[in-house]
Design a protein around this motif. Structure first.
Motif, PDB file in Angstrom:
ATOM      1  N   LEU A 220       0.865  -1.184   0.000  1.00 14.00           N
ATOM      2  CA  LEU A 220       0.000   0.000   0.000  1.00 14.00           C
ATOM      3  C   LEU A 220       0.902   1.234   0.000  1.00 14.00           C
ATOM      4  CD1 LEU A 220      -2.710   1.515   0.341  1.00 14.00           C
ATOM      5  CD2 LEU A 220      -2.442   1.190   2.825  1.00 14.00           C
ATOM      6  N   ARG A 221       0.798   2.042  -1.038  1.00  6.99           N
ATOM      7  CA  ARG A 221       1.563   3.294  -1.117  1.00  6.99           C
ATOM      8  C   ARG A 221       0.629   4.471  -0.879  1.00  6.99           C
ATOM      9  NH1 ARG A 221       5.924   4.377  -5.689  1.00  6.99           N
ATOM     10  NH2 ARG A 221       7.050   3.104  -4.162  1.00  6.99           N
ATOM     11  N   ILE A 222       0.946   5.265   0.117  1.00  6.01           N
ATOM     12  CA  ILE A 222       0.162   6.459   0.446  1.00  6.01           C
ATOM     13  C   ILE A 222       1.001   7.676   0.078  1.00  6.01           C
ATOM     14  CG2 ILE A 222      -1.067   7.708   2.246  1.00  6.01           C
ATOM     15  CD1 ILE A 222      -1.147   5.060   3.835  1.00  6.01           C
ATOM     16  N   ASN A 223       0.496   8.472  -0.832  1.00  2.78           N
ATOM     17  CA  ASN A 223       1.221   9.660  -1.270  1.00  2.78           C
ATOM     18  C   ASN A 223       0.930  10.821  -0.318  1.00  2.78           C
ATOM     19  OD1 ASN A 223       2.264   8.365  -3.615  1.00  2.78           O
ATOM     20  ND2 ASN A 223       0.266   8.631  -4.601  1.00  2.78           N
ATOM     21  N   ILE A 224       1.949  11.200   0.463  1.00  4.39           N
ATOM     22  CA  ILE A 224       1.804  12.287   1.432  1.00  4.39           C
ATOM     23  C   ILE A 224       1.925  13.633   0.728  1.00  4.39           C
ATOM     24  CG2 ILE A 224       2.661  13.236   3.599  1.00  4.39           C
ATOM     25  CD1 ILE A 224       1.498  10.384   3.795  1.00  4.39           C
ATOM     26  N   SER A 225       2.895  13.705  -0.213  1.00  9.51           N
ATOM     27  CA  SER A 225       3.101  14.927  -1.001  1.00  9.51           C
ATOM     28  C   SER A 225       3.747  14.508  -2.322  1.00  9.51           C
ATOM     29  CB  SER A 225       4.000  15.919  -0.253  1.00  9.51           C
ATOM     30  OG  SER A 225       5.319  15.382  -0.118  1.00  9.51           O
ATOM     31  N   GLU A 226       4.087  15.502  -3.152  1.00  8.10           N
ATOM     32  CA  GLU A 226       4.740  15.178  -4.416  1.00  8.10           C
ATOM     33  C   GLU A 226       6.103  14.523  -4.206  1.00  8.10           C
ATOM     34  OE1 GLU A 226       5.004  18.563  -6.902  1.00  8.10           O
ATOM     35  OE2 GLU A 226       2.828  18.769  -7.183  1.00  8.10           O
ATOM     36  N   ASP A 227       6.751  14.827  -3.095  1.00  5.50           N
ATOM     37  CA  ASP A 227       8.111  14.349  -2.852  1.00  5.50           C
ATOM     38  C   ASP A 227       8.202  13.272  -1.780  1.00  5.50           C
ATOM     39  OD1 ASP A 227       9.141  16.257  -4.697  1.00  5.50           O
ATOM     40  OD2 ASP A 227       8.976  17.794  -3.115  1.00  5.50           O
ATOM     41  N   PHE A 228       7.070  12.903  -1.206  1.00  4.11           N
ATOM     42  CA  PHE A 228       7.132  11.974  -0.077  1.00  4.11           C
ATOM     43  C   PHE A 228       5.931  11.027  -0.098  1.00  4.11           C
ATOM     44  CE2 PHE A 228       6.103  11.118   4.494  1.00  4.11           C
ATOM     45  CZ  PHE A 228       7.165  10.258   4.736  1.00  4.11           C
ATOM     46  N   SER A 229       6.225   9.741   0.107  1.00  6.11           N
ATOM     47  CA  SER A 229       5.154   8.750   0.182  1.00  6.11           C
ATOM     48  C   SER A 229       5.519   7.709   1.236  1.00  6.11           C
ATOM     49  CB  SER A 229       4.933   8.068  -1.171  1.00  6.11           C
ATOM     50  OG  SER A 229       6.093   7.363  -1.569  1.00  6.11           O
ATOM     51  N   VAL A 230       4.517   7.021   1.718  1.00  5.02           N
ATOM     52  CA  VAL A 230       4.702   5.966   2.721  1.00  5.02           C
ATOM     53  C   VAL A 230       4.296   4.639   2.097  1.00  5.02           C
ATOM     54  CG1 VAL A 230       3.942   5.054   4.938  1.00  5.02           C
ATOM     55  CG2 VAL A 230       4.301   7.508   4.662  1.00  5.02           C
ATOM     56  N   ASP A 231       5.200   3.653   2.168  1.00  5.42           N
ATOM     57  CA  ASP A 231       4.918   2.318   1.635  1.00  5.42           C
ATOM     58  C   ASP A 231       4.703   1.341   2.786  1.00  5.42           C
ATOM     59  OD1 ASP A 231       7.287   2.791  -1.027  1.00  5.42           O
ATOM     60  OD2 ASP A 231       5.109   2.988  -1.071  1.00  5.42           O
ATOM     61  N   MET A 232       3.634   0.572   2.717  1.00  7.72           N
ATOM     62  CA  MET A 232       3.341  -0.438   3.734  1.00  7.72           C
ATOM     63  C   MET A 232       3.295  -1.812   3.083  1.00  7.72           C
ATOM     64  SD  MET A 232       0.236   1.472   5.803  1.00  7.72           S
ATOM     65  CE  MET A 232       0.090   0.098   6.937  1.00  7.72           C
ATOM     66  N   GLU A 233       4.040  -2.760   3.640  1.00  8.36           N
ATOM     67  CA  GLU A 233       3.984  -4.147   3.180  1.00  8.36           C
ATOM     68  C   GLU A 233       2.984  -4.891   4.057  1.00  8.36           C
ATOM     69  OE1 GLU A 233       5.461  -5.439   0.494  1.00  8.36           O
ATOM     70  OE2 GLU A 233       6.164  -3.388   0.079  1.00  8.36           O
ATOM     71  N   ILE A 234       1.957  -5.452   3.436  1.00  8.18           N
ATOM     72  CA  ILE A 234       0.858  -6.064   4.176  1.00  8.18           C
ATOM     73  C   ILE A 234       0.784  -7.550   3.874  1.00  8.18           C
ATOM     74  CG2 ILE A 234      -1.645  -6.052   4.540  1.00  8.18           C
ATOM     75  CD1 ILE A 234      -1.529  -3.117   3.441  1.00  8.18           C
ATOM     76  N   THR A 235       0.790  -8.337   4.920  1.00  9.24           N
ATOM     77  CA  THR A 235       0.579  -9.776   4.778  1.00  9.24           C
ATOM     78  C   THR A 235      -0.858 -10.096   5.159  1.00  9.24           C
ATOM     79  OG1 THR A 235       2.889 -10.278   5.310  1.00  9.24           O
ATOM     80  CG2 THR A 235       1.311 -12.072   5.523  1.00  9.24           C
ATOM     81  N   PHE A 236      -1.535 -10.850   4.327  1.00  3.60           N
ATOM     82  CA  PHE A 236      -2.950 -11.124   4.558  1.00  3.60           C
ATOM     83  C   PHE A 236      -3.127 -12.216   5.613  1.00  3.60           C
ATOM     84  CE2 PHE A 236      -3.354  -9.721  -0.067  1.00  3.60           C
ATOM     85  CZ  PHE A 236      -3.673  -8.425   0.300  1.00  3.60           C
ATOM     86  N   ASN A 237      -2.862 -11.859   6.860  1.00  5.56           N
ATOM     87  CA  ASN A 237      -3.134 -12.785   7.949  1.00  5.56           C
ATOM     88  C   ASN A 237      -4.496 -12.464   8.553  1.00  5.56           C
ATOM     89  OD1 ASN A 237      -2.717 -10.481   9.505  1.00  5.56           O
ATOM     90  ND2 ASN A 237      -0.585 -10.988   9.934  1.00  5.56           N
TER      91      ASN A 237
END
Length: 234
Positions: free
Chosen positions: A197-214
């Protein structure tokens, strides 16, 4: 102003290729374990004696238990003692090398076609116990043949579960992010058990989350995105 973006699913590999590869790997692993399990169990029931197992005696035993003589081919010469048993859709081959002559009795080599199963057993096993071994193997083969279908069903069920998890991620988490004003993307490979899951905070910054379907993946992700502040309007 709230900026929204639809969730996208990106798969860089061909799904059919990945599925076939997963089936192949799972089949090889499951088959190896099943063959080892069954052969070890059957080997433990073999009875040994002082002499080499004679396949002509095994043939007599098989016929006495109802096997048709025309389905059994016995060949013996100075080089090899060989027994070929035709079964529905395949053959069981027993080979006992006799040449070159050595002091100890060699193992009996067993091959089951067309399943590519091969192993060896004690050469001094009694004809009666070898016959028991063969009859048990014949009874087990239909179960072994079902492994292919079972693996495909299991992988398809796992893929359905993955698609449902991705859909939940999009509907529940995506709704929260959209309401807070964030653009986001979901990347999930077919026939896997995770997503990014990539969440775009701004044009220069984003947060990536690795999710395991447990079991509780959704609760953890929801708690995280609910704690995020509302994005300031541009």
């Amino acid at each position: 102003m709230i900026i929204t973006s639809p969730t996208s699913i990106f798969d860089p590999f061909d799904d059919s290729y990945r599925f076939d590869r997963m089936v192949s790997e799972a089949l090889r692993d499951r088959r190896d374990k099943e063959v080892k399990r069954v052969t070890n169990t059957l080997k433990s029931k073999l009875v040994t004696c002082d002499n080499r197992c004679r396949f002509e005696d095994v043939k007599v035993e098989l016929i006495s238990r109802g096997m048709r003589e025309e389905n059994i081919d016995h060949l013996k010469n100075d080089i090899i003692d060989q027994l070929i048993i035709e079964i529905c859709g395949g053959k069981i081959l027993l080979r006992h090398p006799l040449f070159p002559k050595i002091e100890h009795v060699r193992d009996i080599l067993i091959e089951i076609k067309p399943y590519n199963i091969d192993f060896s057993v004690e050469g001094k096993s009694t004809p009666h116990s070898i016959t028991d071994f063969i009859m048990a193997a014949i009874e087990w083969l239909p179960e072994y043949a079902k492994i292919d279908e079972e693996i495909r069903i299991e992988i398809n069920q796992a893929e359905m579960a993955r698609e449902m998890s991705v859909d939940l991620l999009k509907r529940v988490v995506g709704a929260i992010l959209t309401e807070k004003g964030y653009e986001y993307e979901v990347y999930s490979k077919a026939h896997s058990n995770n997503a990014s899951l990539r969440i775009n905070i701004s044009e220069d910054f984003s947060v990536d989350m690795e999710i395991t379907f447990n079991g509780n993946f959704l609760d953890q992700v929801v708690r995280y995105v609910q704690a995020m502040p509302i994005k300031e309007s541009i």
